[in-house]
Design a protein around this motif. Structure first.
Motif, short mmCIF file in Angstrom:
data_model
loop_
_atom_site.label_atom_id
_atom_site.label_comp_id
_atom_site.label_asym_id
_atom_site.label_seq_id
_atom_site.Cartn_x
_atom_site.Cartn_y
_atom_site.Cartn_z
N GLN A 276 0.82 -1.22 0.00
CA GLN A 276 0.00 0.00 0.00
C GLN A 276 0.86 1.26 0.00
O GLN A 276 0.42 2.32 -0.41
CB GLN A 276 -0.94 0.01 1.21
N ARG A 277 2.11 1.12 0.47
CA ARG A 277 2.99 2.29 0.53
C ARG A 277 3.45 2.74 -0.85
O ARG A 277 3.89 3.86 -1.03
CB ARG A 277 4.22 1.97 1.37
N VAL A 278 3.37 1.85 -1.80
CA VAL A 278 3.94 2.14 -3.12
C VAL A 278 3.16 3.25 -3.82
O VAL A 278 3.72 4.26 -4.23
CB VAL A 278 3.92 0.87 -4.00
N GLY A 279 1.86 3.04 -3.96
CA GLY A 279 1.05 3.98 -4.73
C GLY A 279 0.92 5.32 -4.03
O GLY A 279 1.35 6.36 -4.54
N ALA A 280 0.37 5.29 -2.83
CA ALA A 280 0.12 6.55 -2.13
C ALA A 280 1.43 7.21 -1.72
O ALA A 280 1.57 8.43 -1.79
CB ALA A 280 -0.74 6.27 -0.89
N GLY A 281 2.43 6.43 -1.35
CA GLY A 281 3.69 6.98 -0.87
C GLY A 281 4.56 7.51 -1.99
O GLY A 281 4.56 8.70 -2.28
N PHE A 282 5.27 6.60 -2.63
CA PHE A 282 6.23 7.01 -3.65
C PHE A 282 5.57 7.74 -4.81
O PHE A 282 6.01 8.81 -5.23
CB PHE A 282 6.97 5.79 -4.21
N ASP A 283 4.49 7.14 -5.34
CA ASP A 283 3.91 7.75 -6.53
C ASP A 283 3.26 9.09 -6.21
O ASP A 283 3.31 10.02 -7.00
CB ASP A 283 2.92 6.80 -7.21
N GLY A 284 2.65 9.16 -5.04
CA GLY A 284 2.04 10.42 -4.62
C GLY A 284 3.09 11.53 -4.52
O GLY A 284 2.88 12.66 -5.00
N ALA A 285 4.24 11.20 -3.93
CA ALA A 285 5.31 12.19 -3.78
C ALA A 285 5.85 12.60 -5.15
O ALA A 285 6.19 13.76 -5.38
CB ALA A 285 6.43 11.61 -2.92
N ARG A 286 5.94 11.64 -6.05
CA ARG A 286 6.40 11.95 -7.41
C ARG A 286 5.47 12.97 -8.07
O ARG A 286 5.90 13.96 -8.67
CB ARG A 286 6.43 10.65 -8.24
N ARG A 287 4.18 12.74 -7.94
CA ARG A 287 3.20 13.65 -8.55
C ARG A 287 3.28 15.04 -7.95
O ARG A 287 3.16 16.04 -8.66
CB ARG A 287 1.78 13.12 -8.36
N GLU A 288 3.48 15.11 -6.63
CA GLU A 288 3.60 16.42 -5.99
C GLU A 288 4.79 17.19 -6.56
O GLU A 288 4.74 18.40 -6.75
CB GLU A 288 3.77 16.27 -4.47
N ASN A 289 5.87 16.46 -6.81
CA ASN A 289 7.06 17.10 -7.37
C ASN A 289 6.82 17.62 -8.78
O ASN A 289 7.31 18.69 -9.14
CB ASN A 289 8.21 16.10 -7.41
N ILE A 290 6.08 16.86 -9.56
CA ILE A 290 5.79 17.31 -10.92
C ILE A 290 4.94 18.57 -10.87
O ILE A 290 5.17 19.53 -11.59
CB ILE A 290 5.10 16.19 -11.73
N ALA A 291 3.96 18.56 -9.96
CA ALA A 291 3.11 19.74 -9.82
C ALA A 291 3.95 20.94 -9.42
O ALA A 291 3.74 22.06 -9.90
CB ALA A 291 2.00 19.47 -8.79
N GLU A 292 4.93 20.70 -8.53
CA GLU A 292 5.76 21.81 -8.04
C GLU A 292 6.59 22.45 -9.15
O GLU A 292 6.67 23.67 -9.25
CB GLU A 292 6.69 21.31 -6.93
N VAL A 293 7.19 21.59 -10.00
CA VAL A 293 8.04 22.17 -11.06
C VAL A 293 7.22 22.57 -12.28
O VAL A 293 7.75 23.17 -13.20
CB VAL A 293 9.17 21.21 -11.49
N THR A 294 5.99 22.22 -12.29
CA THR A 294 4.99 22.35 -13.36
C THR A 294 5.16 21.25 -14.42
O THR A 294 6.28 20.88 -14.78
CB THR A 294 4.99 23.72 -14.12
N PRO A 295 4.04 20.73 -14.90
CA PRO A 295 4.08 19.64 -15.89
C PRO A 295 4.84 20.04 -17.16
O PRO A 295 5.48 19.20 -17.78
CB PRO A 295 2.61 19.39 -16.20
#
Lengths: 484, 247
Positions: free
Chosen positions: A27-46
Motif C-alpha cells: 500500500q505504501r507504493v502507490g500513495a507513498g512514492f507515486d504520490g510524492a512523485r506527482r507532488e514534485n511534478i506539480a511543483e516544477v509544473t508539468p
C-alpha cells in the motif's frame, strides 16, 4: 547469476496476492512514492517536467546510438584518472573479475552500497565462496541480507517487509531487544554496520551514471553508506551495466532533477557522490585502487533489437513499479528475478532468455500508466507487445508461448471474425447454445473454459436477440439521417 | 472544426457493441444524427484485430487489419464507440504495418480520420452540450487506451457536465486500470480480480448510481462483477447517457 524463478510467475503471483502482510506493505507504493512523485511534478509544473523528460531521453538516445564511442572515452578517462577498467560479457565473468581482485588483494571483509547489477550477478554468493565476508550497508539491503531474501523493489529493496517483520528479524539475528520503533531499529543497524565499515578492505558500489568525459562514477543515495563504501576501504570496485554511461557532467544535471523526484519523490537525494579514480597524492583519504567493471550480461541483445533498445534508457527509478496496478497487487518477488514491474517484464525475458519467462510480457493489462510515469518516456507497453509477438509467433519451440490449440484458435478467430456472414451464422448457433445458461439476460455460469473462469466471479452478458448489424439493417438504415 | 450538416461519419461499431451491446450503437447513431451528422455503417466491417494483436498473434491480426483498411477506405470520418478499438485503428495499426511500405500509407491515412465517439463530438463537431438529460449520480471511469493512447482526458467529463439532471461524482483513483485488459483478465484472473476489487471499492466510495465509460470492454468486466455482487450501480456507455433527450 541470481536464481531465475520466472517460470513460476502464475503460482508465485497467486501466493503474493493472498499474503496479507505483503498487501499491507505494498500500500505504501502507490500513495507513498507515486504520490510524492506527482507532488514534485506539480511543483516544477508539468511543462517543465515534460521538457526535462524530453532532454533526458535525447541524451539516452544519443548515447546508446554511440555507445562504443562513449565507452571508449570512459575507458580512457577512467584510466587517466588512475582507475582500471574491466569488461564482463556475462555474470560469470563479472563475478570472476571481482573475486580475483578480492583474492589477490587479500580482502577479508567487503562492504557494499546498493547495486541492482550485483544482485543480478549473484555477486555476494560468489565472494562468500571466495572467503570474503560481504555486508550490505544500505538499510533495506541489509534487512534482506539478514533475512536471506532478494530485493522486491528497485529503490526500496525491503519494501515487502512490514516494520513488525523487520523488528522480529533484527531481534533474532542481532540479539537486540524487540522494538518496532523505526529510529531505534535504524540505529541498531547503523551500529552494526559502522564496525564493518572500519574493518572493510573492499567497498563495492553500483553506479547510477558513468560520466564519459570525466571518467566519473555517480551514485545517488540517502544514507551516507555509499560515500563510506566508496571512500573508506583501501579498494573500491564499481560494477554496473554498460548502458549507464552518459556523455558529460552537463548531461548529468537533468538526471539529477529527474531521478530523485521519480524514485522517492525527493527534490534531491541526501547524497550525490561523484567518484573519479582512486585517491590522488594530495588527497587525505580515499581508496588506493579504483576498478570499474562494465557488465553486458545480455544487454547487447536489447541494444541489437531496435524495438527493445529503449529499455536500456532506464535509470532504475522504480516509478513504473510504483504506478503499476499489477506490481501493486503481486509485489516484486512474484516476477521471479531481480527486476520486477513493467521494466522487469520487458528486460527480464531478454536477459534470462525468452523461453524462461514466457508469462512476464503477458502479465500486464497494457494500461500504459508506466509509460506516463517514466521520466525517460520509455514506451513499455509497446515493448511488451513486441515481446508477446516474439513469444506467440516464435519459430523456436522453446520460446513459443502459445500451444498449437491457441495458435489454431487465433487463426480461427480471424477466419470467423473476418467474415460477417459466417459470424452471423455462428451468432445464431451461439444464441441456441447459450439458452440453458441465460438468466435474466445474463450468464451467471457456463462450463466452457475460458468463459468458465470469467463466470467464477462475474456475470457474462448473453448474446441479445439482434446484433447491431441486424438493428441497422432492419431499422436504423431506413430512418432519415436528419431528424427534427 | 467541421461544418455541421456537411459531416458524414462511418460508424465502426466494434465487435463488443455489435454482438453484445447493440443498444450502445443505436445510441451513438441517434446522438450523431441529432447533431446533424450523416451516419453510414460500412457493411463489410469486421473486428479490428486487437484481441489477436494484444495476444502477440500479429499475422492473423494483420489479416483483420487489412480487411478493416479496405472496408473503411473513403469514409470522411470513422467514429468508434470504444477508446480501445479506436486506439487500435489510430495508433497500433501504425506499428502493425510499420514495415509494410504498401499498407503503412493507407494505415496512416485511416488514422487521421478515426475518432473515438467522445473525441468526435468534442474535437470534430466542437460540441460539449448535446442537449441530453439523465437522472442520477454518475462517476466517469477513463478507460486506459482512451486516456493514454488517444490522450482523451477532459472531453467526456465536459460532455457529462452539460447533461441536465446528471450529478457528476469523482471516482477516487479514477485513472487506475479496472483490470480488464482483454485476455489478461482470463490469463491472470487473480491479478485482474484484485484490480477489479479496488475499482469497485472506489466506485462504492464515490456514491455513484451510474458508472459511465467509453469502452464496453471495461464496462462488461465491471458490470459483470456489479451484477454478481448485486451492487446498486448501472453501467452506461457515454453515448447512452447522451442519448437521454432533454424534455
Amino acid at each position: 547469476m541470481a536464481e531465475i524463478k520466472t517460470k513460476d510467475f502464475q503460482a508465485a503471483s497467486r501466493r503474493s496476492i493472498q499474503d496479507p502482510q505483503l498487501r499491507r506493505a505494498l500500500q505504501r507504493v502507490g500513495a507513498g512514492f507515486d504520490g510524492a512523485r506527482r507532488e514534485n511534478i506539480a511543483e516544477v509544473t508539468p511543462q517543465v517536467w515534460e521538457a526535462w523528460r524530453e532532454q533526458a531521453r535525447r541524451i539516452k538516445v544519443h548515447t546508446l546510438e554511440h555507445l562504443d564511442y562513449y565507452l571508449e572515452l570512459l575507458d580512457q578517462r577512467v584510466t587517466q584518472a588512475g582507475g582500471q577498467m574491466h569488461y564482463a560479457k556475462d555474470a560469470a565473468q563479472a563475478n570472476a573479475i571481482v573475486a580475483q581482485l578480492a583474492r589477490s588483494r587479500g580482502v577479508r571483509i567487503a562492504t557494499k552500497s546498493k547495486s541492482m547489477v550485483s544482485e543480478e550477478l549473484g555477486l555476494n554468493h560468489v565472494l562468500e565462496e571466495a572467503g570474503v565476508e560481504v555486508y550490505e550497508t544500505d538499510l533495506g539491503e541489509y534487512i534482506i541480507q539478514l533475512a536471506g531474501e532478494t530485493p522486491s523493489h528497485l529503490v526500496a529493496p525491503a519494501l515487502h517487509k512490514t516494520k513488525e517483520q523487520v523488528a522480529q528479524l533484527l531481534s533474532q539475528k542481532l540479539g537486540v531487544p524487540l522494538t518496532d520503533d523505526i529510529e531505534t531499529m535504524a540505529a541498531v543497524a547503523r551500529n552494526a554496520l559502522r564496525e564493518k565499515f572500519l574493518q572493510s578492505d573492499l567497498g563495492i558500489s553500483g553506479a547510477n551514471f558513468l560520466v564519459a568525459e570525466t571518467g566519473t562514477l555517480v551514485i545517488f543515495t540517502n544514507e551516507g553508506n555509499g560515500r563510506l563504501c566508496t571512500s573508506a576501504p583501501r579498494m573500491h570496485i564499481g560494477i554496473t551495466g554498460m548502458e549507464k554511461v552518459i556523455p558529460s557532467l552537463q548531461d548529468l544535471a537533468v538526471f539529477m532533477r529527474l531521478l530523485p523526484r521519480s524514485a522517492t519523490g525527493q527534490r534531491l537525494t541526501s547524497y550525490v557522490t561523484l567518484v573519479t579514480g582512486p585517491r590522488r597524492a594530495d588527497d587525505e583519504d580515499g581508496p588506493e585502487e579504483f576498478h570499474l567493471v562494465i557488465v553486458d550480461n545480455g544487454r547487447s541483445r536489447l541494444l541489437a533489437d531496435p524495438e527493445l533498445r529503449e529499455a536500456l534508457y532506464c535509470i532504475r527509478c522504480g516509478a513504473c513499479l510504483n504506478i503499476c496496478p499489477v506490481y501493486q497487487k503481486v509485489g516484486g518477488h512474484a516476477y521471479g528475478w531481480v527486476y520486477p514491474g513493467p521494466i522487469g517484464a520487458v528486460i527480464t525475458p531478454v536477459l534470462v532468455g525468452l523461453g524462461q519467462a514466457k508469462d512476464l510480457p503477458f502479465a500486464s493489462s497494457l494500461c500504459g500508466a508506466c509509460r506516463e510515469a517514466c521520466p525517460i518516456k520509455i514506451n513499455l507497453p509497446r515493448m511488451l507487445l513486441h515481446l508477446r509477438h516474439k513469444l506467440a509467433e516464435s519459430p523456436n519451440a522453446d520460446e513459443k508461448s502459445s500451444s498449437p490449440a491457441e495458435t489454431a484458435a487465433a487463426h480461427g478467430y480471424a477466419g470467423l471474425m473476418g467474415r460477417p456472414k459466417l459470424l452471423a451464422a455462428a451468432r445464431g448457433l451461439g444464441r441456441l447454445a447459450q439458452m440453458p445458461f441465460v438468466r435474466d439476460g445474463k450468464i451467471p455460469h457456463i462450463p466452457l473454459p475460458p468463459l468458465s473462469g470469467w463466470t467464477k466471479t462475474k456475470d457474462l452478458p448473453a448474446l441479445p436477440p439482434r446484433s447491431f448489424r441486424d438493428i441497422w439493417d432492419q431499422e436504423l438504415s431506413r430512418l432519415p439521417d436528419k431528424q427534427d | 472544426m467541421a461544418q455541421r450538416g456537411q459531416v458524414t461519419a462511418s460508424l465502426f461499431a466494434t465487435c463488443m457493441v455489435d454482438q453484445l451491446y447493440p443498444q450502445v450503437g443505436v445510441s451513438v447513431v441517434r446522438v450523431l444524427r441529432r447533431l446533424g451528422v450523416t451516419v453510414q455503417f460500412p457493411a463489410s466491417q469486421v473486428c479490428c484485430g486487437q484481441p489477436l494483436y494484444n495476444a502477440g498473434f500479429t499475422k492473423p491480426a494483420r489479416q483483420l487489419a487489412r480487411h478493416t483498411l479496405r472496408s473503411l477506405a473513403g469514409s470522411q470520418y470513422v467514429v468508434v464507440p470504444s477508446g480501445s478499438c479506436a486506439a487500435m485503428l489510430k495508433v497500433f495499426y501504425l506499428d502493425l504495418f510499420a514495415h509494410d511500405p504498401a499498407l503503412l500509407p493507407p494505415a496512416q491515412e485511416l488514422a487521421s480520420r478515426v475518432y473515438e465517439f467522445s473525441q468526435f463530438l468534442t474535437e470534430v463537431l466542437g460540441v460539449d452540450d448535446v442537449g441530453a438529460s439523465y437522472t442520477g449520480k454518475a462517476a466517469y471511469h477513463p478507460s486506459c487506451h482512451l486516456l493514454r493512447e488517444l490522450g482523451v482526458r477532459e472531453g467526456p467529463r465536459r460532455l457529462l457536465g452539460k447533461v441536465q439532471g446528471l450529478e457528476s461524482v469523482e471516482l477516487p483513483q479514477a485513472e487506475s486500470c479496472c483490470g480488464f485488459g482483454g485476455a489478461f483478465s482470463v490469463k491472470f484472473p487473480h491479478i485482474s480480480g484484485g484490480m477489479l476489487d479496488d475499482k469497485l471499492a472506489n466506485l462504492q466510495a464515490s456514491g455513484a448510481d451510474t458508472l459511465v465509460a467509453c469502452d464496453m470492454g471495461c464496462l462488461m468486466h465491471l458490470g459483470g462483477a456489479i451484477d454478481r455482487r448485486s451492487l446498486p450501480v448501472k453501467i452506461r456507455h457515454l453515448a447512452q447517457v447522451l442519448d437521454g433527450e432533454a424534455k
